[in-house]
Design a protein around this motif. Structure first.
Motif, PDB file in Angstrom:
ATOM      1  N   UNK A  14     -27.270  -7.065  11.040  1.00  0.00           N
ATOM      2  CA  UNK A  14     -26.922  -8.296  10.347  1.00  0.00           C
ATOM      3  C   UNK A  14     -25.563  -8.720  10.866  1.00  0.00           C
ATOM      4  N   UNK A  15     -25.408  -9.855  11.507  1.00  0.00           N
ATOM      5  CA  UNK A  15     -26.489 -10.780  11.848  1.00  0.00           C
ATOM      6  C   UNK A  15     -27.375 -10.208  12.962  1.00  0.00           C
ATOM      7  N   UNK A  16     -28.554 -10.793  13.111  1.00  0.00           N
ATOM      8  CA  UNK A  16     -29.444 -10.370  14.179  1.00  0.00           C
ATOM      9  C   UNK A  16     -28.743 -10.512  15.514  1.00  0.00           C
ATOM     10  N   UNK A  17     -29.140  -9.705  16.482  1.00  0.00           N
ATOM     11  CA  UNK A  17     -28.498  -9.733  17.794  1.00  0.00           C
ATOM     12  C   UNK A  17     -29.548  -9.772  18.895  1.00  0.00           C
ATOM     13  N   UNK A  18     -29.142 -10.251  20.051  1.00  0.00           N
ATOM     14  CA  UNK A  18     -30.003 -10.254  21.226  1.00  0.00           C
ATOM     15  C   UNK A  18     -30.058  -8.835  21.776  1.00  0.00           C
ATOM     16  N   UNK A  19     -31.261  -8.361  22.075  1.00  0.00           N
ATOM     17  CA  UNK A  19     -31.448  -7.018  22.608  1.00  0.00           C
ATOM     18  C   UNK A  19     -32.084  -7.112  23.997  1.00  0.00           C
ATOM     19  N   UNK A  20     -31.442  -6.515  24.980  1.00  0.00           N
ATOM     20  CA  UNK A  20     -31.953  -6.473  26.349  1.00  0.00           C
ATOM     21  C   UNK A  20     -32.537  -5.086  26.576  1.00  0.00           C
ATOM     22  N   UNK A  21     -33.828  -5.030  26.909  1.00  0.00           N
ATOM     23  CA  UNK A  21     -34.492  -3.744  27.141  1.00  0.00           C
ATOM     24  C   UNK A  21     -34.054  -3.183  28.484  1.00  0.00           C
ATOM     25  N   UNK A  22     -33.261  -2.119  28.449  1.00  0.00           N
ATOM     26  CA  UNK A  22     -32.755  -1.489  29.667  1.00  0.00           C
ATOM     27  C   UNK A  22     -33.348  -0.094  29.865  1.00  0.00           C
ATOM     28  N   UNK A  23     -34.368   0.248  29.093  1.00  0.00           N
ATOM     29  CA  UNK A  23     -34.938   1.587  29.156  1.00  0.00           C
ATOM     30  C   UNK A  23     -35.691   1.860  30.455  1.00  0.00           C
ATOM     31  N   UNK A  24     -36.273   0.836  31.075  1.00  0.00           N
ATOM     32  CA  UNK A  24     -37.006   1.024  32.323  1.00  0.00           C
ATOM     33  C   UNK A  24     -36.125   1.012  33.546  1.00  0.00           C
ATOM     34  N   UNK A  25     -34.833   0.933  33.358  1.00  0.00           N
ATOM     35  CA  UNK A  25     -33.835   0.916  34.427  1.00  0.00           C
ATOM     36  C   UNK A  25     -33.973  -0.300  35.343  1.00  0.00           C
ATOM     37  N   UNK A 117     -21.886  -9.059  18.635  1.00  0.00           N
ATOM     38  CA  UNK A 117     -21.864  -9.475  17.241  1.00  0.00           C
ATOM     39  C   UNK A 117     -20.429  -9.561  16.746  1.00  0.00           C
ATOM     40  N   UNK A 118     -20.214 -10.380  15.753  1.00  0.00           N
ATOM     41  CA  UNK A 118     -18.875 -10.533  15.190  1.00  0.00           C
ATOM     42  C   UNK A 118     -18.607  -9.527  14.081  1.00  0.00           C
ATOM     43  N   UNK A 119     -19.655  -8.901  13.589  1.00  0.00           N
ATOM     44  CA  UNK A 119     -19.517  -7.943  12.498  1.00  0.00           C
ATOM     45  C   UNK A 119     -18.882  -6.656  12.994  1.00  0.00           C
ATOM     46  N   UNK A 120     -17.934  -6.135  12.241  1.00  0.00           N
ATOM     47  CA  UNK A 120     -17.295  -4.877  12.623  1.00  0.00           C
ATOM     48  C   UNK A 120     -18.204  -3.683  12.370  1.00  0.00           C
TER      49      UNK A 120
END
Length: 132
Positions: A14-25, A117-120
């Motif tokens: 919270x808030x939602x964030x963009x997630x980049x899938x980096x697991x496949x390298x 994100x801006x949340x600490x």
């Protein structure tokens, strides 16, 4: 080898964030004599969205610390749906090796989300391109 990174929204923050899938390298770019293309593709719960234009303020793609000139091209958002963002990577030798962290911003349903994100209390995804 194609370097395509799937991009979704992480709704566990919270808030939602963009997630980049980096697991496949796919974020790791090997050295070569020619420029290679890295593509970010909005998928899953972000598929209906679009990348914020690179020329916007704040931009849709932004380095957290700029790599040396000549390694990366100018990021470009796809025409039409805007659900892809591409950049070229000229990883030709030891002078272009490194880890390059960036911020992505996408618009889904009229709300702009970011990898930072801006949340600490929230955890940033800190996506990175690794020139090895």
């Amino acid at each position: 080898m194609p370097n395509t990174l799937n991009v979704t929204l992480d709704k566990n923050q919270t808030p939602w964030a963009v997630d980049v899938d980096q697991h496949g390298k796919d974020n790791e770019v090997s050295q070569g004599p020619n420029a290679q293309t890295i593509t970010w593709q909005l998928t899953g719960n972000a598929a209906s969205g679009s990348f914020v234009p690179v020329s916007a303020d704040p931009p849709g793609f932004q380095w957290t610390s700029a790599p040396p000139d000549g390694i990366f091209g100018t990021p470009a958002v796809s025409q039409g749906s805007g659900n892809q963002l591409t950049i070229t990577d000229l990883n030709t030798g030891s002078g272009t090796q490194g880890n390059w962290t960036y911020i992505l911003r996408v618009n889904v349903g009229g709300t702009v989300y970011s990898t930072k994100t801006l949340s600490l209390t929230a955890t940033s995804t800190n996506p990175v391109i690794i020139n090895k």
